[in-house]
Write an enzyme that holds these catalytic residues in place. Structure first.
Site, PDB file in Angstrom:
ATOM      1  N   HIS A 172       0.805  -1.233   0.000  1.00 19.24           N
ATOM      2  CA  HIS A 172       0.000   0.000   0.000  1.00 19.24           C
ATOM      3  C   HIS A 172       0.835   1.278   0.000  1.00 19.24           C
ATOM      4  O   HIS A 172       0.517   2.247   0.695  1.00 19.24           O
ATOM      5  CB  HIS A 172      -0.939   0.008   1.199  1.00 19.24           C
ATOM      6  CG  HIS A 172      -2.026  -1.021   1.148  1.00 19.24           C
ATOM      7  ND1 HIS A 172      -2.568  -1.499  -0.023  1.00 19.24           N
ATOM      8  CD2 HIS A 172      -2.699  -1.675   2.147  1.00 19.24           C
ATOM      9  CE1 HIS A 172      -3.513  -2.392   0.238  1.00 19.24           C
ATOM     10  NE2 HIS A 172      -3.605  -2.518   1.553  1.00 19.24           N
TER      11      HIS A 172
ATOM     12  N   HIS B 247      -9.525   2.003   0.946  1.00 13.50           N
ATOM     13  CA  HIS B 247      -9.415   0.841   1.833  1.00 13.50           C
ATOM     14  C   HIS B 247     -10.452   0.905   2.967  1.00 13.50           C
ATOM     15  O   HIS B 247     -10.127   0.655   4.121  1.00 13.50           O
ATOM     16  CB  HIS B 247      -7.998   0.767   2.401  1.00 13.50           C
ATOM     17  CG  HIS B 247      -7.556  -0.623   2.772  1.00 13.50           C
ATOM     18  ND1 HIS B 247      -8.319  -1.461   3.559  1.00 13.50           N
ATOM     19  CD2 HIS B 247      -6.438  -1.317   2.452  1.00 13.50           C
ATOM     20  CE1 HIS B 247      -7.681  -2.606   3.716  1.00 13.50           C
ATOM     21  NE2 HIS B 247      -6.528  -2.551   3.056  1.00 13.50           N
ATOM     22  N   ALA B 248     -11.704   1.223   2.626  1.00 16.69           N
ATOM     23  CA  ALA B 248     -12.753   1.246   3.658  1.00 16.69           C
ATOM     24  C   ALA B 248     -13.057  -0.165   4.140  1.00 16.69           C
ATOM     25  O   ALA B 248     -13.042  -1.125   3.370  1.00 16.69           O
ATOM     26  CB  ALA B 248     -14.016   1.897   3.107  1.00 16.69           C
TER      27      ALA B 248
ATOM     28  N   ASP C  97      -8.293 -12.910   1.631  1.00 12.64           N
ATOM     29  CA  ASP C  97      -7.426 -11.760   1.387  1.00 12.64           C
ATOM     30  C   ASP C  97      -6.822 -11.984   0.006  1.00 12.64           C
ATOM     31  O   ASP C  97      -5.630 -12.216  -0.140  1.00 12.64           O
ATOM     32  CB  ASP C  97      -6.345 -11.638   2.466  1.00 12.64           C
ATOM     33  CG  ASP C  97      -5.604 -10.299   2.404  1.00 12.64           C
ATOM     34  OD1 ASP C  97      -5.967  -9.456   1.556  1.00 12.64           O
ATOM     35  OD2 ASP C  97      -4.654 -10.106   3.189  1.00 12.64           O
TER      36      ASP C  97
ATOM     37  N   GLU D 175     -11.623  -3.864  -2.281  1.00  7.81           N
ATOM     38  CA  GLU D 175     -10.720  -2.845  -2.806  1.00  7.81           C
ATOM     39  C   GLU D 175     -10.543  -3.039  -4.316  1.00  7.81           C
ATOM     40  O   GLU D 175      -9.880  -3.983  -4.746  1.00  7.81           O
ATOM     41  CB  GLU D 175      -9.357  -2.952  -2.115  1.00  7.81           C
ATOM     42  CG  GLU D 175      -9.417  -2.891  -0.591  1.00  7.81           C
ATOM     43  CD  GLU D 175      -8.236  -3.624   0.044  1.00  7.81           C
ATOM     44  OE1 GLU D 175      -7.083  -3.211  -0.209  1.00  7.81           O
ATOM     45  OE2 GLU D 175      -8.458  -4.608   0.775  1.00  7.81           O
TER      46      GLU D 175
END
Length: 344
Positions: free
Chosen positions: A109, A178-179, A245, A309
């Site tokens: 990120h 990235h909520a 993930d 995302e």
């Protein structure tokens, strides 16, 4: 009709430059969203349930101090490159670039101080807010001066997030928000009663550091087949999964398309994700461990939220057969993601 309000949210510490952080409140009849000029963070997102009651459905903090401390990117825009780059390293035009390693052996990120940890310059729009920043050449190891605009607009039940960028040197770029969502309301214990579907025929298997192996695997007959809605808790149990993930590979094309849908039967809330991006990372908050105190003193435990995302595929800069992640001088990076909220 959307109203837009701006108000003070806090001040950055002097060692961080001491700038003023503002909060922008976008409100329609059915959605209310608060966005910070620090990290372009969605700090609050209130939507109606089937009885018309509003609840805040994103994880986060009540104060700027919470966001200044270490946290898992709650609500923030991440970049220059969202997700992981293997060994924080890539080659470009015969030169090797080394990034900061902030996720085991990998860069995640954007590195040590990515786009989520800086102050952006805001401009109020009739139905939203646009943020701008210049990411200087070699920031976090990336080449080129990168001009970036992130625009949030709200119309009715739809929140649009548009990302634009221009560069002075060829650079990898992949931007996302990235909520962390929980349609039962932030602070609820888990998301097991959510029903999710993702419009993807394939996904990317990963190694034990979460880097894609390079294989593009069919979802057919696996726990990654989410083309029909599944109830999350039961699905994880059935396939003995610790959580998701993973990047799901979307149908390619620059047009807007529906890529994911989440339904929460107890409240009737529905969230749809539409995007122009080639991938979507489905993450089930596996690393949340109850150590963070969030809004209203809520504790955020494992699986108490999910992320969707929209992005380019992880480590694409090192995998030529993945969608192109490079932006060249004279080109424009331009992607949009739409979040649409309904009830049933």
């Amino acid at each position: 009709m959307t109203t837009v309000r701006r108000e003070a949210f806090g001040r950055m510490p002097l060692e961080e430059g001491g700038g003023e952080v503002e909060k922008f409140v976008l409100q329609s009849d059915s959605v209310r969203v608060e966005i910070l000029s620090f990290g372009c963070i969605i700090s609050t997102l209130e939507t109606k349930d089937r009885d018309g009651h509003f609840s805040d459905i994103v994880l986060g903090f009540d104060t700027l101090e919470g966001y200044m401390r270490k946290h898992p990117f709650f609500g923030a825009v991440v970049g220059r490159v969202a997700n992981r780059i293997a060994n924080g390293r890539f080659n470009l035009d015969g030169k090797q670039y080394q990034l900061f390693l902030n996720n085991g052996p990998n860069s995640l990120h954007g590195g040590a101080k990515g786009f989520d940890k800086v102050l952006w310059s805001p401009q109020v729009l009739p139905n939203g807010v646009r943020f701008f920043r210049l990411s200087p050449d070699s920031e976090e190891g990336y080449p080129g001066d990168l001009k970036v605009w992130v625009t949030y607009t709200l119309s009715g039940r739809e929140l649009a997030i548009n990302y634009q960028a221009q560069t002075s040197k060829t650079t990898p770029i992949s931007l996302t928000n990235h909520a962390y969502f929980n349609l039962a309301g932030q602070g609820s214990r888990h998301v097991y009663d959510h029903e999710i579907s993702i419009e993807a025929d394939s996904y990317l298997p990963v190694d034990d550091t979460k880097i894609p192996t390079g294989e593009v695997a069919a979802v057919q007959g696996t726990g990654f087949d989410l083309r029909q809605p599944v109830e999350l808790g039961k699905h994880l149990q059935k396939f003995h999964l610790d959580g998701f993930d993973h990047n799901f590979c979307l149908h390619q094309g620059q047009d807007r398309r529906l890529v994911a849908r989440v339904f929460h039967p107890p409240t009737g809330r529905i969230m749809e994700v539409h995007t122009t991006q080639p991938g979507i990372q489905f993450y089930t908050g596996n690393n949340l461990d109850g150590s963070l105190k969030g809004k209203g003193a809520a504790t955020y435990s494992k699986h108490s939220a999910f992320c969707l995302e929209t992005q380019n595929w992880p480590d694409a800069v090192n995998k030529p057969h993945f969608p192109n992640v490079l932006l060249h001088p004279g080109e424009e990076y331009n992607h949009t993601t739409w979040l649409v909220f309904n009830t049933a």
